[in-house]
Design a protein around this motif. Structure first.
Motif, PDB file in Angstrom:
ATOM      1  N   ALA A  28       1.212  -0.991   0.001  1.00 55.92           N
ATOM      2  CA  ALA A  28       0.009   0.077   0.416  1.00 55.92           C
ATOM      3  C   ALA A  28       0.599   1.411  -0.040  1.00 55.92           C
ATOM      4  O   ALA A  28       2.023   1.193   0.531  1.00 55.92           O
ATOM      5  CB  ALA A  28      -1.512   0.023   0.970  1.00 55.92           C
ATOM      6  N   SER A  29       0.833   2.207  -0.792  1.00 54.04           N
ATOM      7  CA  SER A  29       0.750   3.821  -0.673  1.00 54.04           C
ATOM      8  C   SER A  29       0.655   3.759   0.934  1.00 54.04           C
ATOM      9  O   SER A  29      -0.466   3.990   1.565  1.00 54.04           O
ATOM     10  CB  SER A  29       0.397   4.482  -1.452  1.00 54.04           C
ATOM     11  N   SER A  30       1.320   5.511   1.048  1.00 53.68           N
ATOM     12  CA  SER A  30       1.292   5.521   2.440  1.00 53.68           C
ATOM     13  C   SER A  30       0.237   7.103   2.869  1.00 53.68           C
ATOM     14  O   SER A  30       0.630   7.547   1.874  1.00 53.68           O
ATOM     15  CB  SER A  30       2.851   5.987   3.389  1.00 53.68           C
ATOM     16  N   GLY A  31      -1.172   6.712   3.245  1.00 55.55           N
ATOM     17  CA  GLY A  31      -1.513   7.789   3.406  1.00 55.55           C
ATOM     18  C   GLY A  31      -3.093   7.645   2.968  1.00 55.55           C
ATOM     19  O   GLY A  31      -3.759   6.703   2.534  1.00 55.55           O
ATOM     20  N   VAL A  32      -3.767   8.244   3.433  1.00 56.58           N
ATOM     21  CA  VAL A  32      -5.319   8.159   4.092  1.00 56.58           C
ATOM     22  C   VAL A  32      -6.178   8.678   2.882  1.00 56.58           C
ATOM     23  O   VAL A  32      -5.876  10.093   3.646  1.00 56.58           O
ATOM     24  CB  VAL A  32      -6.134   7.957   5.508  1.00 56.58           C
ATOM     25  N   PHE A  33      -6.792   8.675   2.792  1.00 55.31           N
ATOM     26  CA  PHE A  33      -7.763   9.787   1.816  1.00 55.31           C
ATOM     27  C   PHE A  33      -9.548  10.489   2.612  1.00 55.31           C
ATOM     28  O   PHE A  33      -9.701   9.739   3.453  1.00 55.31           O
ATOM     29  CB  PHE A  33      -8.176   9.175   0.532  1.00 55.31           C
ATOM     30  N   ALA A  34      -8.932  11.648   2.212  1.00 55.02           N
ATOM     31  CA  ALA A  34     -10.456  11.789   3.220  1.00 55.02           C
ATOM     32  C   ALA A  34     -10.860  13.205   2.230  1.00 55.02           C
ATOM     33  O   ALA A  34     -10.496  13.292   1.483  1.00 55.02           O
ATOM     34  CB  ALA A  34      -9.918  13.603   4.374  1.00 55.02           C
ATOM     35  N   PRO A  35     -12.471  13.474   2.104  1.00 59.44           N
ATOM     36  CA  PRO A  35     -13.402  13.684   1.401  1.00 59.44           C
ATOM     37  C   PRO A  35     -13.080  14.818   1.166  1.00 59.44           C
ATOM     38  O   PRO A  35     -12.843  15.306   2.097  1.00 59.44           O
ATOM     39  CB  PRO A  35     -14.807  13.110   1.798  1.00 59.44           C
ATOM     40  N   GLY A  36     -13.303  15.456  -0.565  1.00 60.76           N
ATOM     41  CA  GLY A  36     -13.023  16.676  -0.046  1.00 60.76           C
ATOM     42  C   GLY A  36     -14.724  17.698  -0.569  1.00 60.76           C
ATOM     43  O   GLY A  36     -15.736  17.123  -0.750  1.00 60.76           O
ATOM     44  N   ILE A  37     -14.892  18.631   0.091  1.00 58.50           N
ATOM     45  CA  ILE A  37     -16.383  19.751   0.428  1.00 58.50           C
ATOM     46  C   ILE A  37     -15.897  20.758  -0.159  1.00 58.50           C
ATOM     47  O   ILE A  37     -14.949  21.943   0.620  1.00 58.50           O
ATOM     48  CB  ILE A  37     -16.130  18.569   2.261  1.00 58.50           C
ATOM     49  N   GLY A  38     -16.716  21.306  -0.705  1.00 60.15           N
ATOM     50  CA  GLY A  38     -16.700  22.155  -1.511  1.00 60.15           C
ATOM     51  C   GLY A  38     -17.059  23.096  -0.533  1.00 60.15           C
ATOM     52  O   GLY A  38     -17.521  23.381  -0.586  1.00 60.15           O
ATOM     53  N   LEU A  59      -4.598   8.888  -8.021  1.00 62.72           N
ATOM     54  CA  LEU A  59      -4.488  10.224  -7.877  1.00 62.72           C
ATOM     55  C   LEU A  59      -4.181  10.279  -6.469  1.00 62.72           C
ATOM     56  O   LEU A  59      -4.276  11.354  -5.556  1.00 62.72           O
ATOM     57  CB  LEU A  59      -5.524  10.630  -8.611  1.00 62.72           C
ATOM     58  N   GLY A  60      -3.918   9.101  -5.906  1.00 59.33           N
ATOM     59  CA  GLY A  60      -4.019   9.103  -4.259  1.00 59.33           C
ATOM     60  C   GLY A  60      -2.679  10.455  -4.015  1.00 59.33           C
ATOM     61  O   GLY A  60      -3.184  10.928  -3.179  1.00 59.33           O
ATOM     62  N   LYS A  61      -1.436  10.354  -4.455  1.00 60.38           N
ATOM     63  CA  LYS A  61      -0.059  11.698  -4.799  1.00 60.38           C
ATOM     64  C   LYS A  61      -0.694  12.712  -4.262  1.00 60.38           C
ATOM     65  O   LYS A  61      -0.845  13.610  -4.366  1.00 60.38           O
ATOM     66  CB  LYS A  61       0.571  10.834  -5.011  1.00 60.38           C
ATOM     67  N   LEU A  62      -1.684  12.463  -5.776  1.00 59.43           N
ATOM     68  CA  LEU A  62      -1.631  14.238  -6.467  1.00 59.43           C
ATOM     69  C   LEU A  62      -2.510  14.738  -5.878  1.00 59.43           C
ATOM     70  O   LEU A  62      -2.673  16.340  -5.363  1.00 59.43           O
ATOM     71  CB  LEU A  62      -3.052  13.865  -7.675  1.00 59.43           C
ATOM     72  N   VAL A  63      -3.994  13.969  -4.293  1.00 57.98           N
ATOM     73  CA  VAL A  63      -4.991  15.211  -3.805  1.00 57.98           C
ATOM     74  C   VAL A  63      -3.802  14.861  -2.653  1.00 57.98           C
ATOM     75  O   VAL A  63      -5.001  15.387  -1.428  1.00 57.98           O
ATOM     76  CB  VAL A  63      -6.357  13.543  -3.370  1.00 57.98           C
ATOM     77  N   ALA A  64      -2.845  14.491  -2.045  1.00 56.04           N
ATOM     78  CA  ALA A  64      -1.495  14.730  -1.233  1.00 56.04           C
ATOM     79  C   ALA A  64      -2.479  13.854   0.081  1.00 56.04           C
ATOM     80  O   ALA A  64      -2.465  14.342   1.532  1.00 56.04           O
ATOM     81  CB  ALA A  64      -1.958  15.912  -0.592  1.00 56.04           C
ATOM     82  N   CYS A  65      -2.405  12.195  -0.169  1.00 55.55           N
ATOM     83  CA  CYS A  65      -3.428  11.828   0.857  1.00 55.55           C
ATOM     84  C   CYS A  65      -2.160  11.727   2.368  1.00 55.55           C
ATOM     85  O   CYS A  65      -1.258  11.552   1.508  1.00 55.55           O
ATOM     86  CB  CYS A  65      -3.267  10.205   0.685  1.00 55.55           C
ATOM     87  N   LYS A  78      -9.095  21.244  -2.724  1.00 60.89           N
ATOM     88  CA  LYS A  78      -8.708  21.890  -3.384  1.00 60.89           C
ATOM     89  C   LYS A  78      -8.588  21.207  -4.525  1.00 60.89           C
ATOM     90  O   LYS A  78      -8.344  22.284  -5.790  1.00 60.89           O
ATOM     91  CB  LYS A  78      -6.832  22.529  -2.569  1.00 60.89           C
ATOM     92  N   TRP A  79      -7.872  20.042  -4.724  1.00 57.48           N
ATOM     93  CA  TRP A  79      -7.641  19.524  -5.791  1.00 57.48           C
ATOM     94  C   TRP A  79      -8.421  19.302  -6.485  1.00 57.48           C
ATOM     95  O   TRP A  79      -9.298  19.212  -8.014  1.00 57.48           O
ATOM     96  CB  TRP A  79      -6.871  18.529  -5.595  1.00 57.48           C
ATOM     97  N   MET A  80      -9.931  19.229  -6.114  1.00 61.24           N
ATOM     98  CA  MET A  80     -11.235  18.558  -6.762  1.00 61.24           C
ATOM     99  C   MET A  80     -12.017  20.775  -7.789  1.00 61.24           C
ATOM    100  O   MET A  80     -12.561  20.390  -8.716  1.00 61.24           O
ATOM    101  CB  MET A  80     -12.086  18.213  -5.338  1.00 61.24           C
ATOM    102  N   VAL A  81     -11.993  21.496  -6.574  1.00 59.36           N
ATOM    103  CA  VAL A  81     -12.252  22.538  -7.525  1.00 59.36           C
ATOM    104  C   VAL A  81     -11.338  23.105  -7.859  1.00 59.36           C
ATOM    105  O   VAL A  81     -11.739  24.121  -9.222  1.00 59.36           O
ATOM    106  CB  VAL A  81     -12.527  23.446  -6.228  1.00 59.36           C
ATOM    107  N   GLU A  82     -10.114  22.941  -8.384  1.00 57.83           N
ATOM    108  CA  GLU A  82      -9.123  23.323  -9.420  1.00 57.83           C
ATOM    109  C   GLU A  82      -8.996  22.851 -10.586  1.00 57.83           C
ATOM    110  O   GLU A  82      -8.582  22.709 -11.991  1.00 57.83           O
ATOM    111  CB  GLU A  82      -7.271  23.332  -8.863  1.00 57.83           C
TER     112      GLU A  82
END
Length: 221
Positions: A28-38, A59-65, A78-82
């Protein structure tokens, strides 16, 4: 808008523990995803949509999990709204809210394989799935969306159905059949749509689900 974190501290710790064990196991990659909230997400608004995928995947690294929930929420938002991704998954959401500022986004699986383009396979997922579904339940309870749209192609379908049932969602008849889409609702007027991932789906069938989502958001069923 300031708001409480959507996943409880206890559940977040269990997700971190699962991630660390999986990282130590070498897959596994290190990090846990949390939701994007507009930033304009409003549970009382007409676009209170929670959009659900399988996992962040590549996208795990791109959204900085990472292991800090507040930082992970900030990075996902930030990633979502950009609007940095125009894949079929995101094109479907853009037909509902092209700004992505009034919706929330999460994934069933909050961690990913190293370099993986898909969620962990079944033999790995079975041992770590419980806190992920607890987190999903807490996200739904915290964000209180008017509509949840699962674009997940039946991924963990039985567990998703059980989660929704625990939250008071029951099956409703659909006015069309496409072999993929299911509709459930609560007595309070919240809805959940389970459908396929839009990649490779005929536009006419995808748009029928988009139209259903917009109708439920704006007028109900």
């Amino acid at each position: 808008m300031d708001r409480a974190l959507p996943i409880s501290a206890g559940t977040w710790k269990k997700l971190i523990d699962c991630n660390r064990i999986s990282v130590d196991a070498g897959w596994a990659s290190s990090g846990v995803f949390a939701p994007g909230i507009g930033p304009e997400y409003d549970p009382c608004g007409k676009l209170a949509l929670l959009y659900v995928g399988k996992s962040a995947g590549p996208l795990g690294k791109l959204v900085a999990c990472n292991h800090d929930q507040a930082a992970s929420v900030f990075a996902s938002t930030k990633w979502m709204v950009e609007r940095r991704n125009k894949s079929a998954f995101w094109q479907m959401l853009d037909l509902i809210d092209p700004s992505r500022r009034k919706v929330a986004w999460t994934n069933i699986c909050k961690m990913d394989e190293i370099g993986g383009s898909r969620p962990p396979p079944a033999h790995r997922w079975r041992g770590i799935s419980e806190p992920h579904f607890t987190a999903l339940k807490e996200e739904i309870a915290s964000l209180t969306p008017r509509v949840i749209l699962f674009a997940t192609s039946g991924y963990c379908g039985d567990a998703v159905a059980s989660t929704l049932e625990d939250l008071g969602y029951t099956r409703k008849a659909l006015r069309f059949r496409d072999g993929h889409t299911k509709l459930t609702a609560t007595s309070e007027g919240a809805f959940a749509i389970e459908t396929r991932h839009p990649q490779g789906w005929p536009t006419s069938e995808r748009d029928r689900v988009v139209d259903l989502t917009r109708k439920l958001l704006f007028r109900g069923y």
